[in-house]
Write a protein that holds these residues in place. Structure first.
Motif, mmCIF file in Angstrom:
data_model
loop_
_atom_site.group_PDB
_atom_site.id
_atom_site.type_symbol
_atom_site.label_atom_id
_atom_site.label_comp_id
_atom_site.label_asym_id
_atom_site.label_seq_id
_atom_site.Cartn_x
_atom_site.Cartn_y
_atom_site.Cartn_z
ATOM 1 N N ALA A 279 33.761 14.680 31.906
ATOM 2 C CA ALA A 279 33.430 14.390 30.504
ATOM 3 C C ALA A 279 32.755 15.569 29.824
ATOM 4 O O ALA A 279 32.670 15.623 28.590
ATOM 5 C CB ALA A 279 32.510 13.169 30.443
ATOM 6 N N ARG A 280 32.275 16.562 30.604
ATOM 7 C CA ARG A 280 31.606 17.740 30.042
ATOM 8 C C ARG A 280 32.541 18.953 29.954
ATOM 9 O O ARG A 280 32.074 20.079 29.818
ATOM 10 C CB ARG A 280 30.387 18.097 30.913
ATOM 11 N N ARG A 281 33.839 18.732 30.060
ATOM 12 C CA ARG A 281 34.778 19.852 30.010
ATOM 13 C C ARG A 281 34.606 20.686 28.732
ATOM 14 O O ARG A 281 34.608 21.920 28.776
ATOM 15 C CB ARG A 281 36.221 19.341 30.096
ATOM 16 N N GLN A 282 34.468 20.001 27.615
ATOM 17 C CA GLN A 282 34.334 20.725 26.351
ATOM 18 C C GLN A 282 33.051 21.551 26.331
ATOM 19 O O GLN A 282 33.041 22.701 25.874
ATOM 20 C CB GLN A 282 34.338 19.734 25.185
ATOM 21 N N SER A 283 31.969 20.993 26.864
ATOM 22 C CA SER A 283 30.701 21.730 26.888
ATOM 23 C C SER A 283 30.792 22.937 27.805
ATOM 24 O O SER A 283 30.307 24.038 27.461
ATOM 25 C CB SER A 283 29.573 20.800 27.358
ATOM 26 N N VAL A 284 31.428 22.761 28.963
ATOM 27 C CA VAL A 284 31.582 23.873 29.887
ATOM 28 C C VAL A 284 32.445 24.964 29.256
ATOM 29 O O VAL A 284 32.157 26.172 29.350
ATOM 30 C CB VAL A 284 32.193 23.391 31.220
ATOM 31 N N ALA A 285 33.541 24.535 28.599
ATOM 32 C CA ALA A 285 34.418 25.514 27.936
ATOM 33 C C ALA A 285 33.668 26.290 26.861
ATOM 34 O O ALA A 285 33.803 27.520 26.741
ATOM 35 C CB ALA A 285 35.611 24.783 27.332
ATOM 36 N N THR A 286 32.873 25.604 26.094
ATOM 37 C CA THR A 286 32.112 26.264 25.027
ATOM 38 C C THR A 286 31.144 27.290 25.610
ATOM 39 O O THR A 286 31.012 28.409 25.104
ATOM 40 C CB THR A 286 31.342 25.213 24.207
ATOM 41 N N LEU A 287 30.451 26.914 26.691
ATOM 42 C CA LEU A 287 29.520 27.840 27.316
ATOM 43 C C LEU A 287 30.233 29.075 27.847
ATOM 44 O O LEU A 287 29.739 30.203 27.745
ATOM 45 C CB LEU A 287 28.766 27.122 28.460
ATOM 46 N N LYS A 288 31.414 28.874 28.408
ATOM 47 C CA LYS A 288 32.155 30.017 28.944
ATOM 48 C C LYS A 288 32.650 30.925 27.812
ATOM 49 O O LYS A 288 32.663 32.150 27.941
ATOM 50 C CB LYS A 288 33.310 29.524 29.802
ATOM 51 N N VAL A 289 33.070 30.314 26.716
ATOM 52 C CA VAL A 289 33.506 31.117 25.568
ATOM 53 C C VAL A 289 32.351 31.964 25.043
ATOM 54 O O VAL A 289 32.538 33.110 24.595
ATOM 55 C CB VAL A 289 34.075 30.198 24.463
ATOM 56 N N LEU A 290 31.139 31.419 25.120
ATOM 57 C CA LEU A 290 29.957 32.125 24.630
ATOM 58 C C LEU A 290 29.418 33.129 25.641
ATOM 59 O O LEU A 290 28.385 33.755 25.391
ATOM 60 C CB LEU A 290 28.861 31.124 24.254
#
Length: 835
Positions: A279-290
Motif C-alpha cells: 500500500a506504500r508503493r506510491q510513497s516509496v516511489a516518490t522517495l526514490k524519485v526525490l
C-alpha cells in the motif's frame, strides 16, 4: 540519510493509529502478552517460594525419615546447627460419636513453629498444642461436626478442640495430603497407640540455624556424615521440591507453547508487512524519485515497523502483567502465589525480546524486497510485481538462531526445549508441505460447471495465493484445540469410566500382622462379597546398586538419573510369594513359594533401564537402620492403572519377614453396599489404623488436573488467536489483488451475493481440508501424550472433540467472511482509475 532524518520521515508517514500495521501490532501483542503472563506468574511463584521458604518448610533445614526418629548422634549433629524442632506425620482416623474421618496427624513439639505463624480462625496466634489439645483444619471440623471446646478421639486418646486452623505456615512443605490436618502435641501418637513397631509414620526434624550458613553445604555435610541413614533432606531454598519441579516444568511447557504461538503469529506479521508495503508503493516511489536510496527506504520503513512492534510489545507486556492476578486466583490452592501485580524485569525483557526477534524475522523478507525496486516498477505494480530478495535469508536464519539459542539458554532442560522446538519445526514444515499439496490438488481438479465454485477453487491455487500461510498457521492452531479436547476428554474418560470400576473403596494402613484374620472377618461381616487385598508395608531406601563387582553408592551420586526416581529418598517395600496381580515378568523368573536362601528382589522394568540394572545385579536396601543385600531375580511391567498396591521393589519373603512391620490393605465392597458402617467398625475395632477414602483423593487429583488444564488451555488459545490473526493478515496481504479480481467480476456482471458466495466456497473448501489435518495431527499428538506420557487408556470423547473442532472452524469462517466484506464495498470505477 541519517537515522534522525529517516525517523523524521518515518514518523510523518506513520499513521497515529498504525493504519496498515495493526495486524503486526496485534500479532506481536498476542505472543508477547502470553509470554509475559507466563514469565510473570512463574516469577511470582518463585519469588514467593524464595521469600517464604523458611516458613513453607518450617525451618532452614529439614530431615525426614520413615518409621523411626533420629538417634542421639543424628539429633546431636542437628543441634550443633541451631534450634531443633521434632515432629511426626502419619495418617490416622479422628472420631466424634458415630462419625469418623481420615486425617493427616501432625504431632509437633514446643518449638513449633520455628518460622511463620500458626493462625487460628478467631484471630489468635497459636503456639504448639499441649497435652490433649488439638488444632484442627476446617475440613476436619466440618466432617466431624465439631467446634472449639468439643472433644474428638484419635487412637486411644480423647482430645479437646482448642481451635480451628486459619493459616498453617508450613502447609506447602508438607506436600500432598490424604485428609485434613489435625495438629497435636509431640507425644500424642505414642500415647494413643499409633506408634507400635512397624507403624507407618514419618519423622520430620527441622532446624533454625543459629547463624547464616550455606544450606547446600550443610545438606552435603549431613549426607557425608550419615551416608547410610536414609535421610531425605530439604532446605529453605527448596522448601517444596514437588512444587518447584511442577512450576519449572509447567512454565517451560507453557513458555514453549507461547513461543510457538508467537512464531505462528509471525506468519501473520509477514503478511501484514507485505500488505503495508504494497500500500506504500506510491510513497516509496516518490522517495526514490526525490533521491532516496534503497538503504534509505529500508531504514525508514524498518523504523516504522519497529515502532509498531515496540508498541505491540509494550501493550502485550502490560496485559501480561495485568492478567497475573487472574491466573493466580485460578490457581489458588495449587500453587503459592499472591493475587497481586508482579513486575519481573527478567521475564518481561525475555518476552519483549522474543516478540521483537519474531517481528524482525518475518518482517525482513518483505522489507528487503521493497528496497531494490526502481520508481517505475513500484508505480506499475500489476506489470512489475515484487521479487524475492535472497539476502533476507541471512537475516531470517540469524533471527531463528537467536530465538533457538535464547530458548535453550533460558531453559533448565535444554534437551526438552530443543526437542519441542524441533518437533514444532517439523510440524510447521509438514503443514507448509500440505499447503503446497492443497494448491497442487486444487489445480488438478476437473473444471466444475458452477462458475462460482470454479472461481473459488482457482483462488486456492492462483499465483500469489495465501493458501500455504493459512494452512500452516490455522492447521497448527486448530490442531492445538483438538489436542486439548482429546487429552482432557481422555483424562475424564479414564476417571469416569475406568477408575470407579478398578479403584477400591478404601485403603487401610497399619493393620497389625497378627490381626489380619480379625480384619478380614470384620470386612466380610459388613459385606460377604467384599474383596480384601493385604500386603506387607515397609519403607526403605536404596543404599547401593549395580553389578556385584561394581556397586554404586546412591549417596555418591551428584544427580539421580532421569527415570530412576526410586533411588531418591525412601520408597515403599513389600514382599510376596506370588507375582502381584496385573504385573508381568519382562526378564528373569519369580521365586517359588517358601523361598529360602539368598535374598531376592523384583524391580520395575523402566526403573531398571533408567538405573542401568539387569537381572543378576544387586541392590542394597536400608530398612530401619539395617542393610539388606538382595539380588535382582526379575524385572516386571507394573499395571500402574490398577489403583491397587504397585511397588517398584518386591522382595522375597525371607528378606523382610522378620523386620517389624504392619500390613496395608485395599477393600472393595460389592456395588450398592454402603461404606459408612464399615468405616465406623474399622475405626472402633482397629483404632491404630488409618483409613483413606479413595473418593476424596480422586477429587483432589481431579481439581489439580482441572487447574493445570485451565492454564494449558489459556496458553494454547493464544495459538488459535494467532492463527486467526494470520487469517486476517493473509486476507489483508491479498486485498489489492482481490479487489482487482472483484472489480473485474463486478464489471462482467457478478453481483455482491455471487462474489460473497465465491469467497464462502473458497474458505469452506480450505476449512474442510484444515479440519481433516487438525483432526489427524491433534489426535495423533494427544494419543502420544495420553498413552505414552500419562500412560492412560485412550478414551477421548469424540463428540466433544468434534464440537471443539467445529467451533474453531466456524470462527475461522466468520473471520474469513468478515475480512472479505471490504472487497464487496469496492467501487469499480474508483478501483479501475487506481490501476
Amino acid at each position: 540519510m541519517s537515522w534522525a532524518t529517516a525517523w523524521r520521515i518515518a514518523r510523518r508517514d506513520l499513521n497515529a493509529r498504525f493504519k496498515g500495521l495493526r495486524l503486526l501490532l496485534v500479532c506481536i501483542f498476542l505472543g508477547t502478552a502470553a509470554l509475559a503472563a507466563i514469565g510473570s506468574l512463574t516469577a511470582a511463584i518463585e519469588r514467593e517460594l524464595a521469600a517464604n521458604g523458611q516458613a513453607f518448610l518450617g525451618g532452614d533445614v529439614q530431615v525426614e525419615l520413615w518409621q523411626r526418629s533420629l538417634n542421639d548422634e543424628e539429633l546431636g549433629a542437628l543441634e550443633e546447627l541451631g534450634t531443633v524442632s521434632e515432629g511426626t506425620r502419619m495418617q490416622a482416623m479422628a472420631r466424634k460419636d458415630d462419625i469418623a474421618a481420615p486425617i493427616e496427624l501432625k504431632a509437633v513439639d514446643g518449638a513449633y513453629p520455628l518460622y511463620g505463624t500458626l493462625l487460628l480462625d478467631d484471630g489468635r496466634e497459636a503456639d504448639a498444642p499441649s497435652g490433649n489439645e488439638a488444632y484442627i483444619a476446617p475440613g476436619a471440623a466440618d466432617r466431624l461436626g465439631v467446634a472449639p471446646g468439643d472433644t474428638i478421639a484419635i487412637g486411644t486418646e480423647t482430645l479437646t478442640v482448642a481451635g480451628i486452623i486459619e493459616d498453617e505456615p508450613d502447609r506447602l512443605g508438607e506436600g500432598f495430603q490424604l485428609g485434613p490436618t489435625i495438629i497435636v502435641s509431640e507425644d500424642l501418637p505414642q500415647r494413643a497407640g499409633l506408634l507400635a513397631p512397624g507403624a507407618m509414620y514419618q519423622s520430620k526434624t527441622r532446624v533454625a540455624l543459629s547463624s547464616p550458613g550455606n544450606l547446600e553445604q550443610i545438606e552435603e555435610d549431613l549426607e557425608t556424615r550419615f551416608p547410610e541413614s536414609g535421610f531425605d533432606i530439604d532446605t529453605a531454598e527448596r522448601a517444596a521440591p514437588g512444587t518447584d519441579r511442577f512450576v519449572e516444568r509447567m512454565s517451560e511447557f507453557l513458555t514453549l507453547v507461547g513461543l510457538a504461538a508467537l512464531v505462528i503469529a509471525g506468519i501473520g506479521i509477514g503478511g501484514g508487512v507485505s500488505s503495508y508495503l504494497d500500500a506504500r508503493r506510491q510513497s516509496v516511489a516518490t522517495l526514490k524519485v526525490l533521491g532516496a536510496g534503497s538503504s534509505d527506504i529500508a531504514r525508514i520503513y524498518a523504523l516504522q515497523i519497529f515502532a509498531a512492534a515496540a508498541v505491540g510489545s509494550l501493550a502485550g507486556l502490560a496485559v501480561g502483567v495485568a492478567v497475573v492476578p487472574i491466573l493466580a486466583q485460578a490457581l489458588e490452592g495449587l500453587l503459592p502465589v499472591n493475587a497481586g501485580f508482579v513486575i519481573d524485569p527478567g521475564a518481561l525483557l525475555l518476552a519483549a525480546t522474543y516478540g521483537l526477534l519474531v517481528a524482525l524475522i518475518f518482517a525482513a523478507p518483505p522489507l528487503m524486497r521493497a528496497r531494490h525496486f526502481p520508481a517505475m516498477a513500484l508505480m506499475r505494480a500489476r506489470v512489475a510485481p515484487l521479487v524475492r530478495d535472497k539476502s533476507a535469508i541471512v537475516v531470517v536464519i540469524l533471527g531463528l538462531a537467536a530465538i533457538v539459542g535464547l530458548a535453550l539458554f533460558t531453559s533448565s532442560r535444554p534437551m526438552l526445549a530443543g526437542g519441542f522446538l524441533a518437533g514444532a519445526a517439523v510440524v510447521l514444515g509438514l503443514l507448509a508441505l500440505l499447503g503446497w499439496a492443497i494448491r497442487k490438488g486444487a489445480a488438478a481438479l476437473p473444471r466444475t460447471g458452477s462458475p462460482i465454485a470454479r472461481a473459488a477453487i482457482a483462488n486456492i491455487h492462483r499465483p500469489g495465493s495465501s493458501t500455504g500461510a493459512l494452512v500452516t498457521a490455522l492447521g497448527f492452531g486448530l490442531a492445538a484445540f483438538v489436542l486439548l479436547a482429546a487429552i482432557q476428554s481422555s483424562i475424564d474418560g479414564n476417571i469416569e469410566k475406568r477408575v470407579p470400576e478398578q479403584a477400591p473403596d478404601y485403603f487401610v494402613l497399619d493393620i497389625p500382622r497378627e490381626r489380619e484374620g480379625d480384619f478380614r472377618d470384620l470386612v466380610t461381616q459388613t459385606d460377604e462379597d467384599a474383596r480384601v487385598t493385604a500386603v506387607a508395608a515397609l519403607r526403605g531406601s536404596v543404599l547401593a546398586f549395580g553389578s556385584e563387582d561394581d556397586m554404586t553408592r546412591t549417596s555418591s551420586l551428584e544427580e539421580i538419573p532421569d527415570g530412576a526416581w526410586a533411588l531418591r529418598g525412601e520408597r515403599g517395600l513389600t514382599y510376596s510369594d506370588a507375582l502381584p496381580d496385573g504385573d508381568e515378568i519382562v526378564d528373569g523368573e519369580w521365586w517359588g513359594p517358601m523361598h529360602e536362601g539368598e535374598y531376592l528382589v523384583s524391580i520395575e522394568d523402566e526403573f531398571a533401564e533408567a538405573a542401568g540394572l539387569e537381572v543378576g545385579d544387586k541392590l542394597v536396601f536400608g530398612v530401619l537402620g539395617a542393610e539388606i543385600e538382595t539380588r535382582i531375580a526379575s524385572t516386571r511391567r507394573i499395571d500402574w492403572e490398577s489403583m491397587g498396591f504397585n511397588y517398584v521393589f518386591v522382595l522375597s519373603p525371607n528378606a523382610l519377614r522378620d523386620t517389624p512391620h504392619n500390613l496395608a490393605a485395599t477393600v472393595e465392597l460389592a456395588e450398592g453396599t454402603p461404606t459408612g458402617p464399615l468405616l465406623q467398625s474399622l475405626v472402633r475395632e482397629f483404632p491404630s489404623t488409618s483409613v483413606i477414602e479413595v473418593g476424596g483423593v480422586l477429587q483432589q487429583a481431579r481439581t489439580i488436573l482441572e487447574q493445570v488444564g485451565l492454564a494449558t488451555l489459556a496458553a494454547a488459545s493464544v495459538a488459535v488467536l494467532a492463527g486467526l490473526a494470520v487469517l486476517l493478515g493473509a486476507i489483508a496481504a491479498a486485498r489489492a489483488s482481490r479487489t482487482y479480481d472483484t472489480v473485474v467480476l463486478r464489471v462482467l456482471g457478478a453481483d455482491r451475493g455471487q462474489v460473497l458466495k465465491m469467497q464462502l466456497v473458497e474458505y469452506a473448501v480450505l476449512a474442510g481440508a484444515l479440519a481433516l489435518v487438525a483432526l489427524g495431527l491433534g489426535s495423533l499428538t494427544a494419543w502420544l501424550v495420553v498413552t505414552q506420557l500419562f500412560e492412560f487408556d485412550w478414551l477421548p470423547d469424540w463428540m466433544e472433540v468434534f464440537a471443539v473442532l467445529g467451533f474453531g472452524l466456524a470462527i475461522v469462517l466468520l473471520f474469513a467472511i468478515g475480512g472479505s466484506l471490504p472487497l464487496l464495498r469496492a467501487k469499480p470505477a474508483q478501483a479501475l482509475r487506481a490501476l
